[in-house]
Enzyme design. Sequence first.
Site, mmCIF file in Angstrom:
data_model
loop_
_atom_site.group_PDB
_atom_site.id
_atom_site.type_symbol
_atom_site.label_atom_id
_atom_site.label_comp_id
_atom_site.label_asym_id
_atom_site.label_seq_id
_atom_site.Cartn_x
_atom_site.Cartn_y
_atom_site.Cartn_z
ATOM 1 N N GLU A 95 -1.869 -5.061 -1.877
ATOM 2 C CA GLU A 95 -1.559 -6.052 -0.834
ATOM 3 C C GLU A 95 -2.007 -7.463 -1.187
ATOM 4 O O GLU A 95 -2.311 -8.268 -0.309
ATOM 5 C CB GLU A 95 -2.140 -5.620 0.540
ATOM 6 C CG GLU A 95 -1.663 -4.257 1.043
ATOM 7 C CD GLU A 95 -0.259 -4.262 1.672
ATOM 8 O OE1 GLU A 95 0.356 -5.346 1.761
ATOM 9 O OE2 GLU A 95 0.204 -3.163 2.043
ATOM 10 N N HIS B 266 0.793 -1.231 0.000
ATOM 11 C CA HIS B 266 0.000 0.000 0.000
ATOM 12 C C HIS B 266 0.826 1.282 0.000
ATOM 13 O O HIS B 266 0.276 2.365 -0.237
ATOM 14 C CB HIS B 266 -0.977 -0.020 1.182
ATOM 15 C CG HIS B 266 -2.311 0.567 0.849
ATOM 16 N ND1 HIS B 266 -3.428 0.393 1.639
ATOM 17 C CD2 HIS B 266 -2.718 1.333 -0.202
ATOM 18 C CE1 HIS B 266 -4.455 1.030 1.093
ATOM 19 N NE2 HIS B 266 -4.052 1.607 -0.023
ATOM 20 N N ASP C 69 -9.881 -0.243 3.897
ATOM 21 C CA ASP C 69 -8.721 -0.818 4.591
ATOM 22 C C ASP C 69 -9.107 -1.164 6.023
ATOM 23 O O ASP C 69 -9.939 -0.484 6.630
ATOM 24 C CB ASP C 69 -7.592 0.242 4.612
ATOM 25 C CG ASP C 69 -6.192 -0.338 4.754
ATOM 26 O OD1 ASP C 69 -6.031 -1.340 5.479
ATOM 27 O OD2 ASP C 69 -5.271 0.222 4.151
ATOM 28 N N ASP D 271 -7.433 -1.810 -0.187
ATOM 29 C CA ASP D 271 -6.500 -2.744 0.451
ATOM 30 C C ASP D 271 -7.248 -4.055 0.657
ATOM 31 O O ASP D 271 -8.310 -4.079 1.298
ATOM 32 C CB ASP D 271 -6.040 -2.138 1.789
ATOM 33 C CG ASP D 271 -4.935 -2.945 2.468
ATOM 34 O OD1 ASP D 271 -4.899 -4.179 2.294
ATOM 35 O OD2 ASP D 271 -4.134 -2.329 3.195
ATOM 36 N N HIS E 252 -6.801 -0.871 8.144
ATOM 37 C CA HIS E 252 -5.808 -0.020 8.817
ATOM 38 C C HIS E 252 -5.925 1.453 8.418
ATOM 39 O O HIS E 252 -6.455 1.772 7.360
ATOM 40 C CB HIS E 252 -4.405 -0.516 8.469
ATOM 41 C CG HIS E 252 -4.186 -1.967 8.746
ATOM 42 N ND1 HIS E 252 -4.343 -2.939 7.784
ATOM 43 C CD2 HIS E 252 -3.854 -2.612 9.887
ATOM 44 C CE1 HIS E 252 -4.101 -4.128 8.307
ATOM 45 N NE2 HIS E 252 -3.804 -3.963 9.588
ATOM 46 N N ASP F 143 -6.833 -6.307 2.629
ATOM 47 C CA ASP F 143 -7.053 -6.666 4.037
ATOM 48 C C ASP F 143 -8.241 -5.938 4.662
ATOM 49 O O ASP F 143 -8.608 -6.206 5.809
ATOM 50 C CB ASP F 143 -5.777 -6.513 4.864
ATOM 51 C CG ASP F 143 -5.372 -5.057 5.130
ATOM 52 O OD1 ASP F 143 -6.230 -4.178 5.243
ATOM 53 O OD2 ASP F 143 -4.145 -4.826 5.253
ATOM 54 N N HIS G 50 4.261 0.976 4.309
ATOM 55 C CA HIS G 50 2.867 0.745 3.884
ATOM 56 C C HIS G 50 1.855 1.157 4.959
ATOM 57 O O HIS G 50 0.668 1.280 4.656
ATOM 58 C CB HIS G 50 2.629 -0.708 3.418
ATOM 59 C CG HIS G 50 2.430 -1.711 4.503
ATOM 60 N ND1 HIS G 50 1.720 -2.879 4.325
ATOM 61 C CD2 HIS G 50 2.867 -1.729 5.782
ATOM 62 C CE1 HIS G 50 1.708 -3.577 5.461
ATOM 63 N NE2 HIS G 50 2.402 -2.900 6.344
ATOM 64 N N ASP H 44 -3.200 3.514 7.994
ATOM 65 C CA ASP H 44 -2.072 3.908 7.132
ATOM 66 C C ASP H 44 -1.707 5.375 7.321
ATOM 67 O O ASP H 44 -1.376 6.099 6.378
ATOM 68 C CB ASP H 44 -2.373 3.572 5.664
ATOM 69 C CG ASP H 44 -2.472 2.066 5.447
ATOM 70 O OD1 ASP H 44 -2.216 1.298 6.400
ATOM 71 O OD2 ASP H 44 -2.811 1.649 4.329
HETATM 72 C C1 DIR Z 1 0.429 -1.158 11.063
HETATM 73 C C2 DIR Z 1 -0.027 -2.105 9.967
HETATM 74 N N1 DIR Z 1 -0.577 -0.157 11.345
HETATM 75 C C3 DIR Z 1 1.755 -0.487 10.677
HETATM 76 N N2 DIR Z 1 -0.444 -1.441 8.808
HETATM 77 C C4 DIR Z 1 -0.914 -2.037 7.688
HETATM 78 O O1 DIR Z 1 2.716 -1.230 10.472
HETATM 79 O O2 DIR Z 1 1.817 0.730 10.589
HETATM 80 N N3 DIR Z 1 -1.467 -1.398 6.729
HETATM 81 N N4 DIR Z 1 -0.849 -3.344 7.561
HETATM 82 O O3 DIR Z 1 -2.138 -1.890 5.678
HETATM 83 MN MN MN Z 2 -3.367 -0.337 3.712
HETATM 84 MN MN MN Z 3 -4.394 -2.706 5.600
#
Ligand code: DIR
Ligand code: MN
Ligand code: MN
Length: 302
Positions: free
Chosen positions: A269, A97, A120, A224, A122, A226, A137, A124
């Site tokens: 992703e 991402h 998403d 995303d 998350h 996920d 990401h 991000d």
């Molecule tokens: C988590 C994971 N918040 C990080 N983030 C992800 O590493 O900053 N984003 N997987 O898609």
């Molecule tokens: Mn993401």
């Molecule tokens: Mn994500």
Amino acid sequence: MNIAYISVPYRYGQGKPGTEQGPAAVEQAGLFETLAVHGQEAVRYGEAAVLSEDAVREEDPQLKRLEGVVHTTNDLHLIVRDTLTEQRFPLLVGGDHSMAIGTIAGLQQVVPRLGVIWFDAHGDLNTPDTSPSGNIHGMPLAVALGEGHQRLTEIGGSDVKLQPEHLVFIGLRDVDAGEQELIDRLGIRVYDMEAIRTRGMDTIMEEAIAYLKETTDAFYLSFDMDGLDPSLVEGTGTRVADGILLDDAKTVLRHCAEQEDFIAAEFVEVNPLLEEGNGTALLANELIGNLLQYMRNHRLVK
Ligand code: DIR
Ligand code: MN
Ligand code: MN
Ligand code: MN
């Protein structure tokens, strides 16, 4: 023939090998056939440049593989800008991402008041100071908002690419402390799983798009994998329980597709090395098919 498929075969924004094979996996799942079925040219219109593994080091633990991310997102922003300038619809497949740093920078050069729908689990929204992982990401939206390392915020020029009121989250359910602080401080619009369950995706998407239309000139969807329920996506790096199911995901795509000012989409992703078959890429291809189906009357799809 206006859909321009652009691949971003890279993984430097996160640590698990495999997202660099995401575009190939989606192609193998039938992407070119999907494009052809929907009257589009069955070609890869562009591909972002990616540094070789031995050229990328993990120098700063809070900004892992920075050089690799800068290289690809800088190249991608030029591709996206030029594609949009040619009146084509960038359809991006990644890749992790962090690529969205380039996507947003490229789109924003053509559409200064750019809106973003971020599908998403998350936020991000991390910066090197707040990131629990050091993985970029987890940072692209902070970068777009002008927060984070200068090498990243400067891609596409030093101006801020995204205003907080031009961003909407769909499906958010795993937010780090620093990210929550930013969401609260900037008043970013969030539709979490609770909102989706109680109000329904139709209502939420109508509201989200109306909200973006107030102050933006066009918007794009960053999807995303996920964001989906983990039962649907074995092949993605950071799955989070209690996610979005297929019907609701299609509702998101349909609402975007119906808007004249919907100008790009990215699916990110996909990591085929995390599963036995090619299920996640097959699903990404299916969703892209749904999107193109819903876009059949779109002004950019002639
Ligand atoms: C988590 C994971 N918040 C990080 N983030 C992800 O590493 O900053 N984003 N997987 O898609
Ligand atoms: Mn993401
Ligand atoms: Mn994500
Ligand atoms: Mn505004």
